[in-house]
Design a protein around this motif. Structure first.
Motif, PDB file in Angstrom:
ATOM      1  N   GLN A   1      54.114 -29.487  -8.251  1.00 52.52           N
ATOM      2  CA  GLN A   1      52.766 -30.038  -8.111  1.00 52.52           C
ATOM      3  C   GLN A   1      52.682 -30.885  -6.844  1.00 52.52           C
ATOM      4  O   GLN A   1      53.289 -31.948  -6.765  1.00 52.52           O
ATOM      5  CB  GLN A   1      52.405 -30.887  -9.336  1.00 52.52           C
ATOM      6  N   PRO A   2      51.927 -30.414  -5.815  1.00 48.50           N
ATOM      7  CA  PRO A   2      51.813 -31.183  -4.569  1.00 48.50           C
ATOM      8  C   PRO A   2      50.774 -32.296  -4.663  1.00 48.50           C
ATOM      9  O   PRO A   2      49.782 -32.183  -5.382  1.00 48.50           O
ATOM     10  CB  PRO A   2      51.385 -30.127  -3.550  1.00 48.50           C
ATOM     11  N   ILE A   3      51.043 -33.369  -3.953  1.00 48.67           N
ATOM     12  CA  ILE A   3      50.108 -34.494  -3.847  1.00 48.67           C
ATOM     13  C   ILE A   3      50.057 -34.916  -2.386  1.00 48.67           C
ATOM     14  O   ILE A   3      51.098 -34.991  -1.720  1.00 48.67           O
ATOM     15  CB  ILE A   3      50.564 -35.697  -4.696  1.00 48.67           C
ATOM     16  N   GLN A   4      48.874 -35.199  -1.881  1.00 40.94           N
ATOM     17  CA  GLN A   4      48.724 -35.769  -0.537  1.00 40.94           C
ATOM     18  C   GLN A   4      47.991 -37.092  -0.675  1.00 40.94           C
ATOM     19  O   GLN A   4      46.923 -37.160  -1.282  1.00 40.94           O
ATOM     20  CB  GLN A   4      47.955 -34.822   0.381  1.00 40.94           C
ATOM     21  N   LEU A   5      48.588 -38.121  -0.105  1.00 46.59           N
ATOM     22  CA  LEU A   5      48.071 -39.471  -0.328  1.00 46.59           C
ATOM     23  C   LEU A   5      47.640 -40.110   0.988  1.00 46.59           C
ATOM     24  O   LEU A   5      48.404 -40.134   1.960  1.00 46.59           O
ATOM     25  CB  LEU A   5      49.170 -40.316  -0.977  1.00 46.59           C
ATOM     26  N   ASP A   6      46.418 -40.618   1.009  1.00 45.68           N
ATOM     27  CA  ASP A   6      45.908 -41.364   2.162  1.00 45.68           C
ATOM     28  C   ASP A   6      46.189 -42.839   1.913  1.00 45.68           C
ATOM     29  O   ASP A   6      45.430 -43.524   1.229  1.00 45.68           O
ATOM     30  CB  ASP A   6      44.408 -41.107   2.324  1.00 45.68           C
ATOM     31  N   VAL A   7      47.306 -43.320   2.451  1.00 44.11           N
ATOM     32  CA  VAL A   7      47.749 -44.684   2.161  1.00 44.11           C
ATOM     33  C   VAL A   7      46.951 -45.703   2.974  1.00 44.11           C
ATOM     34  O   VAL A   7      46.233 -45.346   3.917  1.00 44.11           O
ATOM     35  CB  VAL A   7      49.259 -44.837   2.456  1.00 44.11           C
ATOM     36  N   GLU A   8      47.119 -46.952   2.616  1.00 42.64           N
ATOM     37  CA  GLU A   8      46.474 -48.052   3.335  1.00 42.64           C
ATOM     38  C   GLU A   8      47.555 -48.995   3.876  1.00 42.64           C
ATOM     39  O   GLU A   8      48.655 -49.061   3.328  1.00 42.64           O
ATOM     40  CB  GLU A   8      45.522 -48.817   2.410  1.00 42.64           C
ATOM     41  N   GLY A   9      47.209 -49.721   4.925  1.00 39.62           N
ATOM     42  CA  GLY A   9      48.174 -50.660   5.474  1.00 39.62           C
ATOM     43  C   GLY A   9      47.638 -51.388   6.680  1.00 39.62           C
ATOM     44  O   GLY A   9      46.559 -51.066   7.196  1.00 39.62           O
ATOM     45  N   PRO A  10      48.390 -52.360   7.176  1.00 37.32           N
ATOM     46  CA  PRO A  10      47.900 -53.236   8.236  1.00 37.32           C
ATOM     47  C   PRO A  10      48.037 -52.668   9.646  1.00 37.32           C
ATOM     48  O   PRO A  10      47.510 -53.263  10.587  1.00 37.32           O
ATOM     49  CB  PRO A  10      48.774 -54.479   8.083  1.00 37.32           C
ATOM     50  N   ILE A  11      48.734 -51.537   9.808  1.00 38.98           N
ATOM     51  CA  ILE A  11      48.972 -51.041  11.161  1.00 38.98           C
ATOM     52  C   ILE A  11      48.987 -49.512  11.159  1.00 38.98           C
ATOM     53  O   ILE A  11      49.440 -48.882  10.209  1.00 38.98           O
ATOM     54  CB  ILE A  11      50.297 -51.614  11.739  1.00 38.98           C
ATOM     55  N   ILE A  12      48.463 -48.946  12.247  1.00 37.90           N
ATOM     56  CA  ILE A  12      48.450 -47.489  12.452  1.00 37.90           C
ATOM     57  C   ILE A  12      49.299 -47.194  13.682  1.00 37.90           C
ATOM     58  O   ILE A  12      49.077 -47.783  14.749  1.00 37.90           O
ATOM     59  CB  ILE A  12      47.021 -46.958  12.666  1.00 37.90           C
ATOM     60  N   LEU A  13      50.258 -46.289  13.551  1.00 41.24           N
ATOM     61  CA  LEU A  13      51.157 -45.939  14.644  1.00 41.24           C
ATOM     62  C   LEU A  13      51.254 -44.432  14.784  1.00 41.24           C
ATOM     63  O   LEU A  13      50.924 -43.693  13.849  1.00 41.24           O
ATOM     64  CB  LEU A  13      52.553 -46.534  14.396  1.00 41.24           C
ATOM     65  N   ASP A  14      51.719 -43.982  15.960  1.00 43.51           N
ATOM     66  CA  ASP A  14      51.832 -42.533  16.170  1.00 43.51           C
ATOM     67  C   ASP A  14      53.212 -42.135  16.693  1.00 43.51           C
ATOM     68  O   ASP A  14      53.390 -41.035  17.205  1.00 43.51           O
ATOM     69  CB  ASP A  14      50.746 -42.031  17.126  1.00 43.51           C
ATOM     70  N   GLU A  15      54.199 -43.031  16.560  1.00 43.86           N
ATOM     71  CA  GLU A  15      55.539 -42.727  17.049  1.00 43.86           C
ATOM     72  C   GLU A  15      56.568 -43.266  16.059  1.00 43.86           C
ATOM     73  O   GLU A  15      56.534 -44.428  15.681  1.00 43.86           O
ATOM     74  CB  GLU A  15      55.752 -43.366  18.422  1.00 43.86           C
ATOM     75  N   ALA A  16      57.479 -42.385  15.633  1.00 45.97           N
ATOM     76  CA  ALA A  16      58.413 -42.743  14.569  1.00 45.97           C
ATOM     77  C   ALA A  16      59.312 -43.912  14.943  1.00 45.97           C
ATOM     78  O   ALA A  16      59.621 -44.760  14.095  1.00 45.97           O
ATOM     79  CB  ALA A  16      59.265 -41.531  14.205  1.00 45.97           C
ATOM     80  N   SER A  17      59.751 -43.984  16.202  1.00 44.96           N
ATOM     81  CA  SER A  17      60.653 -45.075  16.583  1.00 44.96           C
ATOM     82  C   SER A  17      59.954 -46.428  16.502  1.00 44.96           C
ATOM     83  O   SER A  17      60.590 -47.444  16.191  1.00 44.96           O
ATOM     84  CB  SER A  17      61.193 -44.846  17.997  1.00 44.96           C
ATOM     85  N   VAL A  18      58.650 -46.447  16.765  1.00 42.51           N
ATOM     86  CA  VAL A  18      57.884 -47.698  16.651  1.00 42.51           C
ATOM     87  C   VAL A  18      57.665 -48.033  15.178  1.00 42.51           C
ATOM     88  O   VAL A  18      57.789 -49.195  14.759  1.00 42.51           O
ATOM     89  CB  VAL A  18      56.540 -47.581  17.394  1.00 42.51           C
ATOM     90  N   ALA A  19      57.341 -47.021  14.369  1.00 42.69           N
ATOM     91  CA  ALA A  19      57.153 -47.234  12.932  1.00 42.69           C
ATOM     92  C   ALA A  19      58.437 -47.749  12.290  1.00 42.69           C
ATOM     93  O   ALA A  19      58.409 -48.592  11.379  1.00 42.69           O
ATOM     94  CB  ALA A  19      56.709 -45.937  12.269  1.00 42.69           C
ATOM     95  N   ARG A  20      59.582 -47.272  12.761  1.00 41.28           N
ATOM     96  CA  ARG A  20      60.865 -47.732  12.223  1.00 41.28           C
ATOM     97  C   ARG A  20      61.022 -49.238  12.430  1.00 41.28           C
ATOM     98  O   ARG A  20      61.473 -49.955  11.528  1.00 41.28           O
ATOM     99  CB  ARG A  20      62.008 -46.983  12.912  1.00 41.28           C
ATOM    100  N   ILE A  21      60.644 -49.732  13.606  1.00 40.05           N
ATOM    101  CA  ILE A  21      60.739 -51.174  13.878  1.00 40.05           C
ATOM    102  C   ILE A  21      59.856 -51.947  12.910  1.00 40.05           C
ATOM    103  O   ILE A  21      60.253 -52.986  12.367  1.00 40.05           O
ATOM    104  CB  ILE A  21      60.334 -51.464  15.338  1.00 40.05           C
ATOM    105  N   ALA A  22      58.631 -51.442  12.686  1.00 35.06           N
ATOM    106  CA  ALA A  22      57.707 -52.130  11.775  1.00 35.06           C
ATOM    107  C   ALA A  22      58.280 -52.211  10.369  1.00 35.06           C
ATOM    108  O   ALA A  22      58.157 -53.238   9.691  1.00 35.06           O
ATOM    109  CB  ALA A  22      56.361 -51.409  11.771  1.00 35.06           C
TER     110      ALA A  22
END
Length: 302
Positions: free
Chosen positions: A212-233
Motif C-alpha cells: 500500500q503506497p502513501i505519499q505525504l506532503d510534510v510540513e516544516g520550517p525550511i525548504i531545501l533542494d540539495e541533500a548535502s544542505v538538508a543533511r546539515i539541517a
C-alpha cells in the motif's frame, strides 16, 4: 570545409539542440562568452546569421534551420568515422560525457568513475548532474546513470549497484523530547525538512507497506533542494529529513542520526549505467562499459 572547424560545427548543433548558449557551453566545456564569440566569427565568415539572439532566448534563423538540417547527417557520419578510428586505439583516450542525478553520482563516483580514471589516466570524464531526466543522445552524452525503472526502453542498461532504499532520519537531539513517529501520518505532527524538486514543486515523501503506497506532503520550517544542505539541517536538529540511505548511512552508523519508519521504506530499483547501441564505439567507451559489467558481476556475486 576549408576554414571551418569540426568544433565550430559541433557548437552550432549544440546551441540548436539546447536552445541556449549557456547550456551549450556547459556541454562543450567552454564559457558562454567564448562560445558566443566563436559563433559570431563563424557567422561572419559565412556571411549569414545562424541564430536570432535576445536577452531571453536563442533560436535558429531560416538560414540556420537549413544549415543544421543539411549538416546534421553529414556531421553524424564524420563522428561515426572518427569513432571507428578511435575504436582501434591501443590506449583509450579522449573524453566520456556522463549524465546522472546527484545522488547516483555520489554513489558511483568512487567505485565506477574514479576507479576508471585510475585505470585509464589518458581518458577524462565530464560528469553532469541534473535533477530532471534528459535525452542523453540528443544532448551529446555517452552514458546516463539512473534508477533502472527510469532508463528508456530503447537503451542498453547495466545494473551497477545493489538495491537501494530511502531513509527517514532525525538527530538524537531532535528526538530527545519528542515521540518517535510510528506511521507516516505521525510526521504531520513533526518539523520536517521539505524538499523542492527541479520543477519547483514540493516533493511528497513516498512510503509503502504491505503493497500500500502513501505519499505525504510534510510540513516544516525550511525548504531545501540539495541533500548535502538538508543533511546539515538534520544534524543541527532542525527536523526530520528524507534521503537516499546511501547519503546518510555513515551518519546512522556513527549514531549522529536515528533511522525512522524503516518498515515503510521498501527496496528500490538499483542504479544502471545506460547507453544507446553504438557502432564502432571508441576504445574509451568500450573499456568503460567493461568496467561497469565488471562491477555488475561483483555486486551480484559478492
Amino acid at each position: 570545409m576549408a576554414g571551418y572547424s569540426l568544433h565550430e560545427l559541433d557548437a552550432v548543433l549544440a546551441i540548436a539542440r539546447r536552445g541556449s548558449f549557456r547550456a551549450a557551453a556547459i556541454d562543450l566545456g567552454m564559457s558562454a562568452t567564448a562560445l558566443s564569440n566563436a559563433i559570431a566569427k563563424l557567422e561572419g565568415r559565412l556571411g549569414v546569421r545562424l541564430f536570432n539572439r535576445t536577452t531571453r532566448s536563442v533560436s535558429l534563423t531560416e538560414a540556420g534551420h537549413h544549415f543544421v538540417d543539411q549538416m546534421t547527417p553529414a556531421l553524424r557520419d564524420i563522428h561515426l568515422a572518427l569513432d571507428g578510428v578511435r575504436s582501434q586505439q591501443h590506449t583509450p583516450s579522449g573524453t566520456l560525457r556522463i549524465n546522472s542525478f546527484a545522488t547516483a553520482a555520489r554513489e558511483m563516483l568512487v567505485p565506477l568513475v574514479l576507479e576508471f580514471l585510475k585505470r585509464f589516466p589518458e581518458v577524462s570524464i565530464d560528469l553532469v548532474t541534473e535533477g530532471a531526466l534528459t535525452d542523453i543522445v540528443a544532448n551529446g552524452f555517452d552514458f546516463g546513470i539512473r534508477s533502472r525503472d527510469l532508463v528508456p526502453s530503447d537503451m542498453i542498461a547495466i545494473p551497477i549497484g545493489p538495491a537501494r532504499r530511502y531513509a527517514v532520519v532525525a538527530a538524537p537531539a531532535y528526538l530527545a523530547d519528542r515521540p518517535f513517529p510510528r506511521v507516516p501520518l505521525d510526521l504531520l505532527t513533526h518539523s520536517c525538512i521539505r524538499i523542492r524538486l527541479p520543477n519547483g514543486s514540493m516533493y511528497r515523501w513516498p512510503f509503502q507497506k504491505d503493497g500500500q503506497p502513501i505519499q505525504l506532503d510534510v510540513e516544516g520550517p525550511i525548504i531545501l533542494d540539495e541533500a548535502s544542505v538538508a543533511r546539515i539541517a538534520v544534524l543541527e536538529g532542525v527536523g526530520i529529513g528524507f534521503f537516499m540511505e546511501s547519503d546518510v548511512r555513515a551518519d546512522i552508523e556513527a549514531g549522529r542520526m536515528v533511522p525512522l519508519l524503516q518498515e515503510w521504506t521498501p527496496v528500490l530499483a538499483p542504479l544502471c549505467l545506460y547507453y544507446p547501441s553504438r557502432r564502432n564505439p571508441p576504445a574509451a567507451f568500450k573499456v568503460f562499459v567493461d568496467l561497469a559489467r565488471e562491477r555488475s558481476r561483483a555486486f551480484r556475486h559478492g
